[in-house]
Write an enzyme that holds these catalytic residues in place. Structure first.
Site, short mmCIF file in Angstrom:
data_model
loop_
_atom_site.label_atom_id
_atom_site.label_comp_id
_atom_site.label_asym_id
_atom_site.label_seq_id
_atom_site.Cartn_x
_atom_site.Cartn_y
_atom_site.Cartn_z
CG ASN A 208 -2.03 -0.90 1.22
OD1 ASN A 208 -2.12 -1.73 0.33
ND2 ASN A 208 -2.92 -0.74 2.16
N PRO A 302 -3.98 -11.32 7.72
CG PRO A 302 -2.38 -11.56 9.40
CD PRO A 302 -2.61 -11.77 7.93
CG ASP A 303 -8.54 -6.42 10.15
OD1 ASP A 303 -7.93 -5.72 10.99
OD2 ASP A 303 -9.43 -5.96 9.41
CB ILE A 304 -2.97 -6.27 12.61
CG1 ILE A 304 -2.16 -7.04 11.56
CG2 ILE A 304 -2.18 -6.14 13.91
CD1 ILE A 304 -0.97 -6.29 11.00
CG PHE A 321 -5.08 6.16 11.38
CD1 PHE A 321 -4.92 5.99 12.74
CD2 PHE A 321 -4.71 7.37 10.80
CE1 PHE A 321 -4.39 7.01 13.53
CE2 PHE A 321 -4.18 8.40 11.58
CZ PHE A 321 -4.01 8.22 12.94
CE LYS A 339 -10.68 -2.77 9.53
NZ LYS A 339 -9.36 -3.16 9.06
N1 CTP Z 1 -5.61 -2.88 9.46
C1 CTP Z 1 -4.97 -3.90 10.10
N2 CTP Z 1 -4.73 -5.08 9.46
C2 CTP Z 1 -5.12 -5.25 8.19
C3 CTP Z 1 -5.78 -4.21 7.50
C4 CTP Z 1 -6.01 -3.03 8.17
O1 CTP Z 1 -4.60 -3.74 11.27
N3 CTP Z 1 -4.86 -6.40 7.58
C5 CTP Z 1 -5.91 -1.63 10.18
C6 CTP Z 1 -5.16 -0.41 9.68
O2 CTP Z 1 -3.94 -0.24 10.38
C7 CTP Z 1 -6.14 0.70 9.98
C8 CTP Z 1 -7.50 0.03 9.84
O3 CTP Z 1 -7.26 -1.36 10.00
O4 CTP Z 1 -6.04 1.15 11.30
C9 CTP Z 1 -8.21 0.29 8.57
O5 CTP Z 1 -7.39 -0.05 7.49
P1 CTP Z 1 -7.97 -0.08 6.03
O6 CTP Z 1 -6.92 -0.55 5.09
O7 CTP Z 1 -8.63 1.24 5.75
O8 CTP Z 1 -9.12 -1.14 6.23
P2 CTP Z 1 -9.46 -2.43 5.49
O9 CTP Z 1 -9.98 -3.39 6.50
O10 CTP Z 1 -8.33 -2.91 4.67
O11 CTP Z 1 -10.67 -1.97 4.60
P3 CTP Z 1 -10.77 -1.64 3.04
O12 CTP Z 1 -9.47 -1.99 2.43
O13 CTP Z 1 -11.89 -2.46 2.60
O14 CTP Z 1 -11.08 -0.18 3.00
#
Ligand code: CTP
Length: 394
Positions: A208, A302-304, A321, A339
């Site tokens: 990204n 993984p969504d951290i 964020f 989240k």
């Molecule tokens: N985030 C995270 N782990 C991921 C993706 C996102 O911890 N794998 C966290 C980012 O650090 C941020 C928040 O989630 O604080 C939102 O990130 P964003 O990329 O906007 O969200 P996504 O879940 O990826 O949503 P989308 O791409 O559909 O907008």
């Protein structure tokens, strides 16, 4: 924030010495007191009279004579403060400190002090990058001296690069952090910042766009309020803010592991732009074989943030964020719920926010939406840090 704290400020030689006067004013405004000590080189750029007037205290120079010595011996002077700040620290002064020379008042005080020392270097870019300076900085860091890394930019000598004295807000952050004087004293805050890189092969990756500037500024601002900050950083070209413990990672999976390893924390602020997908990395560079581009099988990372917010080790405050290019508020509200975090800091990245120095953010929480005025990322960081402190301290 610096109520009653005493700072011995050694002003070295260099065009940036004028900023030391501004620093005196800021320290005083924050409630601290300053005893200025001006080197011979420093006195070419600022006068003892102006330093003394701003500090409302005696400014010492090499003319420190026997009368002064009778009033306040140099050993006592070196220990009379809570913190010694060298600003600007010239290449020459840093070399003397590294070698342990004591041939004038400033270097004698530096050798005699038993207090923490911060040094803010300022010099020409070639001098800063010279092997001798690099070695001296390494020696000083090894001795526990905090170096406030210089800024990158145009310099008085006409060259551009690292070597400009850090701006006063960053100097103040380092000073408050070194004195552990803030409202977040005793709190552990976890911050993620920067992008992640997901390798395709040894030379290519998926990522990204993210410079890491906002996350690094926030980590620095939280540390400046006294928090113990762990900054899990993806690949970025930024220096670590003073007082921050940095863990470097490359991929989302590494970031997830580093976040888990840093727990427990009182708050987590996830600023990182985590790559949503990864692929199986090829062990060797993929060659173009004439059969068109390779098909990449993508796996979701993984969504951290979500795992942390919904997990058993959830910090009391979880902040996410959201960088959006449309329907900023609506997307942020959806993310807040999805989240499970307490606050989403949302911004519109359809312009030139990415990599830029300014930002406009909306704070989205169950309580509603608040928009902060557009400002430099450093100012946004301070506003957010103050908000986080307010939420943590009730
Ligand atoms: N985030 C995270 N782990 C991921 C993706 C996102 O911890 N794998 C966290 C980012 O650090 C941020 C928040 O989630 O604080 C939102 O990130 P964003 O990329 O906007 O969200 P996504 O879940 O990826 O949503 P989308 O791409 O559909 O907008």
């Amino acid at each position: 924030m610096l109520n009653g704290r005493r700072i011995l400020l050694i002003i070295g030689g260099g065009i940036a010495a004028y900023k030391a006067l501004e620093l005196i004013r800021e320290i005083r405004r924050a409630g601290g007191s300053v005893t200025p000590v001006i080197t011979r080189g420093g006195a070419q750029f600022v006068t003892p009279l102006s330093a003394a007037a701003l500090a409302e205290a005696k400014a010492y120079t090499d003319l420190f004579d026997l009368t002064d010595e009778a009033e306040m011996g140099h050993i006592r002077l070196s220990r009379s403060a809570d913190l010694v700040v060298v600003c600007p620290a010239s290449a020459d002064l840093l070399a003397k400190m590294a070698a342990g020379l004591a041939d004038d008042l400033a270097t004698t005080l530096l050798l005699a002090t038993d207090k923490p020392v911060l040094a803010a270097p300022a010099m020409n870019v070639r001098m800063w990058e010279h092997a001798a300076t690099v070695a001296n900085i390494a020696i000083l860091k090894g001795r526990g001296i905090t170096i406030i890394e210089p800024d990158v930019g145009a310099m008085a000598c006409g060259e551009t690069g690292p070597g400009r004295l850090a701006e006063v807000p960053r100097l103040m952050e380092a000073i408050t952090a070194a004195l552990g004087a803030g409202v977040l004293q005793g709190r552990h805050i976890l911050v993620t910042a920067g992008p992640t890189h997901e390798p395709i092969d040894p030379v290519r990756y998926i990522a990204n766009r993210s410079s890491g500037k906002q996350g690094f500024a926030l980590a620095g601002a939280l540390a400046a309020l006294g928090a113990r900050v762990t900054l899990v950083a993806g690949p970025v070209a930024l220096t670590t803010p003073p007082g921050v413990v940095r863990v470097d990672v490359e991929t989302a999976q590494q970031m997830a592991a580093a976040v888990a390893a840093a727990l427990p924390a009182d708050a987590a602020v996830m600023v990182a732009a985590v790559a949503d997908w990864r692929t199986e990395a090829a062990p060797a560079k993929i060659k173009k074989d004439g059969n068109g581009p390779p098909a990449l099988a993508l796996h979701e990372n993984p969504d951290i943030l979500a795992s942390l917010a919904k997990g058993p080790m959830r910090p009391r405050l979880v902040v996410g964020f959201a960088a959006e290019t449309s329907d900023v508020i609506a997307h942020a509200q959806a993310k807040l719920a999805r989240k499970g975090c307490d606050l989403i800091v949302a911004n519109d990245v359809s312009g030139d926010v990415m990599g830029g120095d300014r930002n406009l953010v909306h704070l989205v929480s169950a309580a509603g939406v608040e928009t902060l005025p557009e400002a430099p990322k450093s100012a946004i960081a301070h506003a957010l840090a103050a908000r986080i402190a307010g939420l943590l301290n009730g």
